[in-house]
Design an enzyme around this catalytic site. Structure first.
Site, PDB file in Angstrom:
ATOM      1  CB  SER A 145      -0.909   0.037   1.229  1.00  0.00           C
ATOM      2  OG  SER A 145      -1.613   1.275   1.293  1.00  0.00           O
ATOM      3  CE1 TYR A 158      -4.829  -2.513   4.804  1.00  0.00           C
ATOM      4  CE2 TYR A 158      -3.732  -0.505   4.064  1.00  0.00           C
ATOM      5  CZ  TYR A 158      -4.345  -1.714   3.783  1.00  0.00           C
ATOM      6  OH  TYR A 158      -4.457  -2.122   2.477  1.00  0.00           O
TER       7      TYR A 158
END
Length: 256
Positions: A145, A158
């Site tokens: 990500s 995350y």
């Protein structure tokens, strides 16, 4: 499509929606027999039906990747069975992103996010990679990500799991590459499904202002990169994280 994955078999985790769904559909369109997996059987069946209607090969395997080694091994076994005993490509896509900051995250949430986002793909890869090597080779594509490398005020939990996946990509490339298993990753930017005509702008668009692309991307952008990494066209690519983010982490546009 050009059949770049013709006669290949693939497992895409978390492929009942969004990025995973787009990857599964793209793989099937390129000739792969795909196992769609996820927790929601109805959504999985819908994806499989769509792939088959388009002339592709797909099966659904229900899986709740809770981080346990048993759950990962069970998915690997059931996927290989559905694919005729051989798995050529694994895409570690499944993940969860609960909202919250560092100070509002409790221990249960912390453990759950690491279980799904890191432990599950770790033990799935531990099962799949040696079998790929015994069969002559294979490909593993991980999903990272953009916020693993560009800090934002929320999402620390995350982003740390995605940083772990990018580190594992390099480690696994060194570990399994000499055995014929290529391991790479894709780092998506702000990705949302295509909006309906006339729909309201997505809140994520604000995060893409000042980037070369200027707005959010769609799951298809990630699927195209995944096809390339899974195909022989990227045979010389090992241990790399491919940014597919509209330039979010690599460039800034200064408005006049």
């Amino acid at each position: 499509m050009s059949g770049r994955l013709q006669d290949k078999t693939a497992l895409v985790t978390g492929s009942t929606s969004n990025i995973g769904k787009a990857i599964a559909e793209a793989f099937a369109a390129e000739g792969a027999h795909v196992v769609v997996s996820g927790r929601n059987r109805e959504r999985g069946k819908h994806v499989v039906e769509g792939i088959r209607a388009a002339g592709g090969q797909a099966d659904f395997v229900e899986a709740d990747l809770d981080g346990s080694a048993d759950a990962s091994r069970r998915l690997a076994d059931e996927a290989r069975e559905a694919l005729g005993g051989r798995l050529d490509v694994l895409v570690n896509n499944a993940g969860i992103y609960p909202p919250g900051t560092t100070t509002t995250t409790d221990e249960k949430t912390f453990d759950q996010v690491y279980a799904v986002n890191v432990k599950a793909p770790f033990f799935l890869t531990a099962d799949v990679a040696p079998e790929m090597a015994r069969n002559g080779g294979g490909v593993i594509v991980n999903l990272g990500s953009w916020i693993a490398r560009l800090g934002v005020p929320v999402g620390s939990l995350y982003s740390s799991t995605k940083g772990a996946m990018e580190t594992l990509t390099r480690a696994w490339s060194a570990e399994f590459g000499p055995q014929g298993v290529r391991v790479n990753a894709i780092s998506p930017g702000v990705i949302v499904p295509r909006a309906a005509e006339g729909g309201e702008p997505h809140p994520g668009e604000i995060m893409m202002k000042g980037t070369p692309f200027g707005t959010i991307g769609t799951p298809d952008a990630i699927a195209h990169a995944a096809v390339w990494l899974a195909s022989d066209e990227s045979a010389f690519v090992h241990g790399t994280v491919v940014d597919v983010d509209g330039g979010r982490v690599g460039a800034a546009v200064i408005a006049a």
